[in-house]
Design an enzyme around this catalytic site. Sequence first.
Site, short mmCIF file in Angstrom:
data_model
loop_
_atom_site.label_atom_id
_atom_site.label_comp_id
_atom_site.label_asym_id
_atom_site.label_seq_id
_atom_site.Cartn_x
_atom_site.Cartn_y
_atom_site.Cartn_z
N ASP A 223 -10.68 -4.14 -4.81
CA ASP A 223 -10.08 -3.26 -3.80
C ASP A 223 -10.79 -1.91 -3.86
O ASP A 223 -10.74 -1.22 -4.87
CB ASP A 223 -8.58 -3.12 -4.13
CG ASP A 223 -7.81 -2.37 -3.06
OD1 ASP A 223 -8.45 -1.61 -2.30
OD2 ASP A 223 -6.59 -2.55 -3.00
N SER B 289 0.83 -1.20 0.00
CA SER B 289 0.00 0.00 0.00
C SER B 289 0.87 1.26 0.00
O SER B 289 1.57 1.51 -0.98
CB SER B 289 -0.96 -0.06 1.21
OG SER B 289 -1.93 0.91 1.09
N HIS C 120 -8.23 -4.77 -0.28
CA HIS C 120 -6.94 -4.17 0.04
C HIS C 120 -6.10 -5.07 0.95
O HIS C 120 -4.90 -4.91 1.04
CB HIS C 120 -7.17 -2.79 0.69
CG HIS C 120 -6.04 -1.83 0.46
ND1 HIS C 120 -5.67 -1.39 -0.79
CD2 HIS C 120 -5.18 -1.24 1.33
CE1 HIS C 120 -4.64 -0.57 -0.69
NE2 HIS C 120 -4.32 -0.47 0.59
C1 MLT Z 1 -2.87 3.86 2.14
O1 MLT Z 1 -3.78 3.48 2.85
O2 MLT Z 1 -1.74 3.90 2.54
C2 MLT Z 1 -3.22 4.29 0.77
O3 MLT Z 1 -4.10 3.46 0.26
C3 MLT Z 1 -2.06 4.39 -0.11
C4 MLT Z 1 -1.27 5.61 0.20
O4 MLT Z 1 -1.77 6.50 0.86
O5 MLT Z 1 -0.10 5.67 -0.21
#
Ligand code: MLT
Length: 208
Positions: free
Chosen positions: A159, A107, A190
């Site tokens: 996702d 992520s 996710h």
């Molecule tokens: C996260 O939750 O970190 C996002 O989906 C991705 C990000 O902010 O880089």
Amino acid sequence: MSADLGFVHVFQPAQNPGAPTLLLLHGTGGDEHDMLPLGNLAPGAALLSPRGKVLENGMPRFFRRLSEGVFDVEDLKVRANELADFVAAAAAHYRFDPSRVIAMGFSNGANIASAMMLLRPGVLKGGILLRGMVPLVPESRQDAPLAGTRVLISNGRIDPTVSPEETERLARLLQQAGADVEVHWQPAGHQLMPSDFAVAKTWLQSIR
Ligand code: MLT
């Protein structure tokens, strides 16, 4: 205690001489310990796992965002360069081969990994991007800066954070920069699944 190289981090030396170094990059709210268990996907590899320096409501991240999925691109550029410098400093300090560093990020960690590839080609030999998005679109200055760089994207089909179109856009962006990109779709959102780890393990075997 780990050395102060600009990031709080954990380093575990390689168990097999000549094994690559895995740069482990956690997601929002994680820390340097989160991804260490994934090191077993590359048996014998050295592990370098930094903690993101940005805090969002107390949750560590690798760069600032303005809202969910909307990134502070200026901050991202600075942080990606800072992380690339950290990798170089760690290679000199811990004496691992800087030309054999493979990132594995989840992520937010996947997003800083791809930003680093796009902004500082050559710092990473390859990367596993788990639930990654397009971090930024660089102004390209050279032809195929990522030729020879291998990338595995493992994203979920359902996702809510990363749409299939976003995944395809990320794959295209890296391919246009010359990277050799493999995309694996998981029947997932996710959250990571065992099939993510299976595909990452096979890919790591193929790159070594
Ligand atoms: C996260 O939750 O970190 C996002 O989906 C991705 C990000 O902010 O880089």
